[in-house]
Design an enzyme around this catalytic site. Sequence first.
Site, PDB file in Angstrom:
ATOM      1  N   ARG A   1       0.847  -1.192   0.000  1.00  0.00           N
ATOM      2  CA  ARG A   1       0.000   0.000   0.000  1.00  0.00           C
ATOM      3  C   ARG A   1       0.883   1.243   0.000  1.00  0.00           C
ATOM      4  NH1 ARG A   1      -1.616   0.624   4.429  1.00  0.00           N
ATOM      5  NH2 ARG A   1      -1.114  -1.280   5.547  1.00  0.00           N
TER       6      ARG A   1
ATOM      7  N   TYR B   1      -1.467  -3.396  -6.847  1.00  0.00           N
ATOM      8  CA  TYR B   1      -1.318  -4.092  -5.561  1.00  0.00           C
ATOM      9  C   TYR B   1      -2.678  -4.178  -4.831  1.00  0.00           C
ATOM     10  CZ  TYR B   1      -0.418  -5.138  -0.753  1.00  0.00           C
ATOM     11  OH  TYR B   1      -0.497  -5.721   0.493  1.00  0.00           O
TER      12      TYR B   1
ATOM     13  N   LYS C   1      -9.763  -2.272   1.712  1.00  0.00           N
ATOM     14  CA  LYS C   1      -9.339  -1.138   2.540  1.00  0.00           C
ATOM     15  C   LYS C   1     -10.127   0.126   2.178  1.00  0.00           C
ATOM     16  CE  LYS C   1      -6.228  -3.689   4.441  1.00  0.00           C
ATOM     17  NZ  LYS C   1      -6.454  -4.181   5.801  1.00  0.00           N
TER      18      LYS C   1
ATOM     19  N   HIS D   1     -10.444  -2.380  11.596  1.00  0.00           N
ATOM     20  CA  HIS D   1      -9.392  -3.254  11.063  1.00  0.00           C
ATOM     21  C   HIS D   1      -9.201  -4.388  12.071  1.00  0.00           C
ATOM     22  CE1 HIS D   1      -4.971  -3.488   9.472  1.00  0.00           C
ATOM     23  NE2 HIS D   1      -5.766  -4.265   8.782  1.00  0.00           N
TER      24      HIS D   1
ATOM     25  N   SER E   1      -1.250  -4.117  10.159  1.00  0.00           N
ATOM     26  CA  SER E   1      -0.976  -5.059   9.067  1.00  0.00           C
ATOM     27  C   SER E   1       0.258  -5.903   9.378  1.00  0.00           C
ATOM     28  CB  SER E   1      -0.727  -4.275   7.778  1.00  0.00           C
ATOM     29  OG  SER E   1      -1.741  -3.314   7.622  1.00  0.00           O
TER      30      SER E   1
ATOM     31  N   CYS F   1       0.793  -8.259  11.523  1.00  0.00           N
ATOM     32  CA  CYS F   1       1.096  -8.553  12.937  1.00  0.00           C
ATOM     33  C   CYS F   1       0.424  -9.839  13.371  1.00  0.00           C
ATOM     34  CB  CYS F   1       0.655  -7.404  13.830  1.00  0.00           C
ATOM     35  SG  CYS F   1       1.746  -5.991  13.746  1.00  0.00           S
TER      36      CYS F   1
ATOM     37  N   ASP G   1      -9.573  -9.751   8.928  1.00  0.00           N
ATOM     38  CA  ASP G   1      -9.019  -8.423   8.648  1.00  0.00           C
ATOM     39  C   ASP G   1      -9.977  -7.270   8.963  1.00  0.00           C
ATOM     40  OD1 ASP G   1      -6.811  -6.876   7.674  1.00  0.00           O
ATOM     41  OD2 ASP G   1      -7.895  -6.536   5.805  1.00  0.00           O
TER      42      ASP G   1
ATOM     43  N   ARG H   1       1.612 -12.440  -1.118  1.00  0.00           N
ATOM     44  CA  ARG H   1       0.270 -12.683  -0.600  1.00  0.00           C
ATOM     45  C   ARG H   1      -0.397 -13.910  -1.191  1.00  0.00           C
ATOM     46  NH1 ARG H   1      -2.012  -8.792   3.144  1.00  0.00           N
ATOM     47  NH2 ARG H   1      -0.394  -7.224   3.340  1.00  0.00           N
TER      48      ARG H   1
HETATM   49  C1  OXD Z   1      -3.170  -4.801   5.234  1.00  0.00           C
HETATM   50  C2  OXD Z   1      -3.829  -5.973   4.618  1.00  0.00           C
HETATM   51  O1  OXD Z   1      -2.272  -4.190   4.631  1.00  0.00           O
HETATM   52  O2  OXD Z   1      -4.751  -6.523   5.242  1.00  0.00           O
HETATM   53  O3  OXD Z   1      -3.566  -4.460   6.360  1.00  0.00           O
HETATM   54  O4  OXD Z   1      -3.486  -6.338   3.485  1.00  0.00           O
HETATM   55 MN    MN Z   2      -5.251  -5.512   7.064  1.00  0.00          MN
END
Ligand code: OXD
Ligand code: MN
Length: 618
Positions: A104, A232, A241, A261, A283, A285, A310, A402
């Site tokens: 991002r 992306y 998002k 989130h 993100s 974590c 998420d 991913r």
């Molecule tokens: C993030 C995702 O960047 O979920 O938080 O991809």
């Molecule tokens: Mn996320």
Amino acid sequence: MIQNKPSFEKNVERHSLRKKNGSKSLDQILLFGQNVPSNKSLKEWVQQVALLTLPDCVFWCDGSEEEKEYLNERAVAQGVLIKLDQKKWPGCYYHHSNPNDVARVEQKTFICSERKEEAGPTNNWAEPQEMYSKLEEILRGSMKGRTLYVITYLMGPIGSSMTRVGVEITDSIYVVLNMRIMTRMGKVAWNHLGDSSNFNRGIHALLDCNPERRFICHFPQDNTIISVGSGYGGNVLLGKKCLALRIGSDLGRREGWLAEHMLLLCLEDPQGKKTYVAAAFPSSCGKTNFAMMIPPANFEGWKVTTIGDDIAWMRPGEDGRLYAINPEAGYFGVVPGTNESSNWNAMSMIKKDTIFTNVARTPDGDLWWEGKDNAPPLGLIDWKGDLWDPLSAEKAAHPNSRFTAPMKNNSALAEEVYWPEGVPISAIIFGGRRANTMPLVFQAFDWIHGVYMGATAGSEMTAAAAGGLGQVRRDPMAMLPFCGYNMGKYFDRWLQMQYQIKELPSIFHVNWFRKDDEGNFLWPGFGENMRVLQWIVERCQGSASALETPIGWMPSYEDMNMDGIAGGMTAERFAALQKIDPAEWKQELILQEEFFMKLYPDVPKELISQRELLISRL
Ligand code: OXD
Ligand code: MN
């Protein structure tokens, strides 16, 4: 079996013929795809965008299996996807992104609300008309020679009053194939929409993937998103998002709910009692791992099932509890580090029907990534498409590579994910990646204190966003990159919840990443996090004890179930995990104050006084 494939092909051929014959009628190009919805405002809007972007062909995605097969083949023929060895990876495909486009881009993400103050100091703001004009010029003729796909999708379960419709126009077949995994898409969304003009309008154009012309723009007052110059996922799967968080949080502000989130999980105890938990982590974590956790062997009878990994939309229910849904239908998860022991459920889920982006592959269609738990095979092709040198310092898979996988393939999927009204939340957890300062777990004294804990949370930056890896930054409620309006006002929204809900969830803070002086993690993490979860659930049920400390309620060593913990745990080690170090907290409070100063004058006074109370307790 691709029953309808010929009709797609005929459509495309017929279109090419019409072009040769000089017929440019938009009504005609609008007929492409299997079916076309009858919604007039949708068709008119698509027509407008087509007139601006001038695609060769407009393809209405209906979400059918036949369409998926057709598009997969088309993407392979165009070199956008690589088909993996179908014996090893049935239904799986691979995609390399442009090396300049792997995360991002927060500095290129804009909230174009009418006034700058509405976006607040934590967002980039641009004047909406200026941004529209700039984007219009960028989009003009941008789809010449390309296909414009129309993706109509739902965010939320079928039949839910919370569910929203979005329409993403894109010229990327990769986006179409990802959106069909991440959302409920096509006819199901046309049916939900009916004749209404109330849908999110999203436009995505890949352009030449030039970072200079990369903009991710949100127009909350128009329920509109325009994303250009990137491929992306976090920038271009607009339901995720952009709609579910940035636009969603602003809708929540106006309508009295929260877009967060957060992962959502169901924890069932040996007596069959279920507790629903929401947890916010920045993100990369470990939200996906936590949501799919398998309890340690000696937790017989305990079961964790996944509702979401998420995003959570949470609203007050009629019974006075806080209800949450997962608006998504798939997972866009970080691959490196995923293996049978870190996340068995994810490993088995991604074995089929998955799109992999930027991991490493072998010439015979197999995959590899750092942390897969086997040695890298010979002849590995790295995420950039080059032969990988095992002696080089470069990673073979990109750290933010991913998987995109449908949630129905998760063997730990909770049946509740389909419940239209969602699940009642008992515990909310905030967390981050902190090598020091933050204990393993503590509990807020009450709702306002909990909001303060979330509002002041910090975390080390990860590869999910371009920027200073490893630096600690304030990431309130893990929403710093995703809150679509003024952060101070967002804290207010959280505080308001206490008047909308009778049975408020308990709020906790966790940190799986605390290190000792030698830099070793003090806590084993992964499935062992279940021990913390058990204490949290028992606190919600009123059956676990805790010690009162200046920062909140904390478990003593005896309050935790440490039987059989991986690597062992002594009372001293636990004390190191839970330590409240005065010097570290002094520094923490300074950083919190700096952050509040940045938000001035919009930080709610309740949070300022929480900080003062904390200082006096410390
Ligand atoms: C993030 C995702 O960047 O979920 O938080 O991809
Ligand atoms: Mn996320």
